[in-house]
Write an enzyme that holds these catalytic residues in place. Structure first.
Site, PDB file in Angstrom:
ATOM      1  CG  ASP A 104      -2.474  -0.131   4.953  1.00  0.00           C
ATOM      2  OD1 ASP A 104      -3.510   0.150   4.463  1.00  0.00           O
ATOM      3  OD2 ASP A 104      -1.804   0.687   5.367  1.00  0.00           O
ATOM      4  CB  SER A 105       0.456  -2.730   0.594  1.00  0.00           C
ATOM      5  OG  SER A 105      -0.486  -2.976  -0.031  1.00  0.00           O
ATOM      6  CG  PHE A 121      -3.264  -4.069  -8.076  1.00  0.00           C
ATOM      7  CD1 PHE A 121      -2.388  -5.410  -7.691  1.00  0.00           C
ATOM      8  CD2 PHE A 121      -3.349  -3.165  -7.028  1.00  0.00           C
ATOM      9  CE1 PHE A 121      -1.885  -5.701  -6.519  1.00  0.00           C
ATOM     10  CE2 PHE A 121      -2.610  -3.376  -5.912  1.00  0.00           C
ATOM     11  CZ  PHE A 121      -2.293  -4.829  -5.540  1.00  0.00           C
ATOM     12  CE  LYS A 147       2.680  -7.074  -8.035  1.00  0.00           C
ATOM     13  NZ  LYS A 147       1.455  -6.291  -7.742  1.00  0.00           N
TER      14      LYS A 147
HETATM   15  P1  ITT Z   1      -8.024  -2.405   1.158  1.00  0.00           P
HETATM   16  O1  ITT Z   1      -7.863  -1.485   2.254  1.00  0.00           O
HETATM   17  O2  ITT Z   1      -9.433  -3.069   0.957  1.00  0.00           O
HETATM   18  O3  ITT Z   1      -7.066  -3.736   1.438  1.00  0.00           O
HETATM   19  P2  ITT Z   1      -6.743  -0.680  -0.606  1.00  0.00           P
HETATM   20  O4  ITT Z   1      -6.564  -0.688  -2.027  1.00  0.00           O
HETATM   21  O5  ITT Z   1      -7.372   0.792  -0.206  1.00  0.00           O
HETATM   22  O6  ITT Z   1      -7.622  -1.924  -0.227  1.00  0.00           O
HETATM   23  P3  ITT Z   1      -4.376   0.198   0.911  1.00  0.00           P
HETATM   24  O7  ITT Z   1      -5.022   0.990   1.609  1.00  0.00           O
HETATM   25  O8  ITT Z   1      -3.420  -0.952   1.402  1.00  0.00           O
HETATM   26  O9  ITT Z   1      -5.414  -1.006   0.169  1.00  0.00           O
HETATM   27  O10 ITT Z   1      -3.771   0.807  -0.261  1.00  0.00           O
HETATM   28  C1  ITT Z   1      -2.713   0.020  -1.222  1.00  0.00           C
HETATM   29  C2  ITT Z   1      -2.616   0.797  -2.461  1.00  0.00           C
HETATM   30  O11 ITT Z   1      -0.997   0.906  -2.600  1.00  0.00           O
HETATM   31  C3  ITT Z   1      -3.099   0.481  -3.647  1.00  0.00           C
HETATM   32  O12 ITT Z   1      -4.456   0.796  -3.897  1.00  0.00           O
HETATM   33  C4  ITT Z   1      -2.059   0.635  -4.867  1.00  0.00           C
HETATM   34  O13 ITT Z   1      -2.218   2.034  -5.112  1.00  0.00           O
HETATM   35  C5  ITT Z   1      -0.633   0.548  -3.802  1.00  0.00           C
HETATM   36  N1  ITT Z   1      -0.058  -0.721  -4.142  1.00  0.00           N
HETATM   37  C6  ITT Z   1       0.036  -1.610  -3.306  1.00  0.00           C
HETATM   38  N2  ITT Z   1       0.410  -2.772  -3.372  1.00  0.00           N
HETATM   39  C7  ITT Z   1       0.770  -2.625  -4.831  1.00  0.00           C
HETATM   40  C8  ITT Z   1       1.167  -3.459  -5.753  1.00  0.00           C
HETATM   41  O14 ITT Z   1       1.411  -4.793  -5.487  1.00  0.00           O
HETATM   42  N3  ITT Z   1       1.331  -2.911  -6.841  1.00  0.00           N
HETATM   43  C9  ITT Z   1       0.737  -1.655  -7.353  1.00  0.00           C
HETATM   44  N4  ITT Z   1       0.467  -0.767  -6.378  1.00  0.00           N
HETATM   45  C10 ITT Z   1       0.403  -1.426  -5.293  1.00  0.00           C
END
Ligand code: ITT
Length: 197
Positions: free
Chosen positions: A70-71, A154, A177
């Site tokens: 979760d990020s 992304f 990256k």
């Molecule tokens: P999952 O829950 O299926 O893993 P998700 O995209 O919904 O997919 P999150 O709820 O963790 O995942 O949201 C992460 C969002 O944060 C992601 O969609 C990006 O907008 C941003 N993000 C996370 N890591 C990133 C990265 O390395 N580079 C750019 N944006 C990032």
């Protein structure tokens, strides 16, 4: 070959996990390989809580070692937003371009780079059936650019200037990256945890 599920449907995350885990002997599966997998509701209020929810639900369903990520992006001027709402900041569609536009609009008129400070945060949860779930966190410091630049990566990569590099995360090669990112730092930490198990 060690089998592992990455509990994500985000193709950007999947590519980064594969690049980091395949060379060290992991066969990486993701939820893109399980189109009918359960949809785990992210009801936590922290990155760690949401990572735990996703990892435990998937490792329980498939009885396999699972890592969930979760990020997101925390911008100081916005009091830490978008934070755990990063994926859907501009609405339910999880639209990267709309999210970027929303952030740039909210920072209109904020001219000094110091005031545009931000960090990417990545919480990983490791769940192994029958064992206590472990979590780690990685971060990457930077600033929000005045406009987007670069095609790699992304999410918010095109507007995230990496501290000390003067380029956006989307302008640097993916290999770089994968050396410096919040996810790379978190994966290094989780590999230490796996080694101790
Ligand atoms: P999952 O829950 O299926 O893993 P998700 O995209 O919904 O997919 P999150 O709820 O963790 O995942 O949201 C992460 C969002 O944060 C992601 O969609 C990006 O907008 C941003 N993000 C996370 N890591 C990133 C990265 O390395 N580079 C750019 N944006 C990032």
């Amino acid at each position: 070959m060690k089998e592992i599920i990455i509990a994500t449907k985000n193709p950007g995350k999947v590519k980064e996990f594969e690049a980091l885990l395949s060379p060290i002997g992991f066969h990486v599966h993701s939820l893109l390989d399980y189109p009918d997998s359960i949809d785990v509701e992210e009801t936590g209020v922290t990155f760690e809580e949401n990572a735990i929810l996703k990892a435990e639900a998937i490792s329980e369903a498939y009885q396999r070692m699972t890592i969930a990520d979760d990020s997101g992006l925390a911008i100081d001027y916005l009091g830490g937003r978008p934070g755990i709402f990063s994926a859907r900041y501009a609405g339910p569609a999880k639209d990267d371009q709309a999210n970027i536009s929303q952030v740039l609009e909210e920072l209109t008129g904020v001219k000094s780079m110091e005031d545009r400070s931000a960090r990417f945060i990545c919480a990983l949860a490791l769940s192994i059936p029958g064992q206590q779930t472990k979590t780690v966190v990685g971060t990457c410091e930077g600033y929000i650019a005045m406009k987007q630049q670069g095609e790699n990566g992304f999410g918010y990569d095109p507007i995230f200037i990496v501290k000390g590099l003067n380029q956006t995360m989307a302008s640097i090669p993916k290999e770089e990256k994968n050396r410096i990112s919040h996810r790379a730092e978190a994966i290094k930490k989780i590999l230490e945890v796996i080694k101790q198990i």
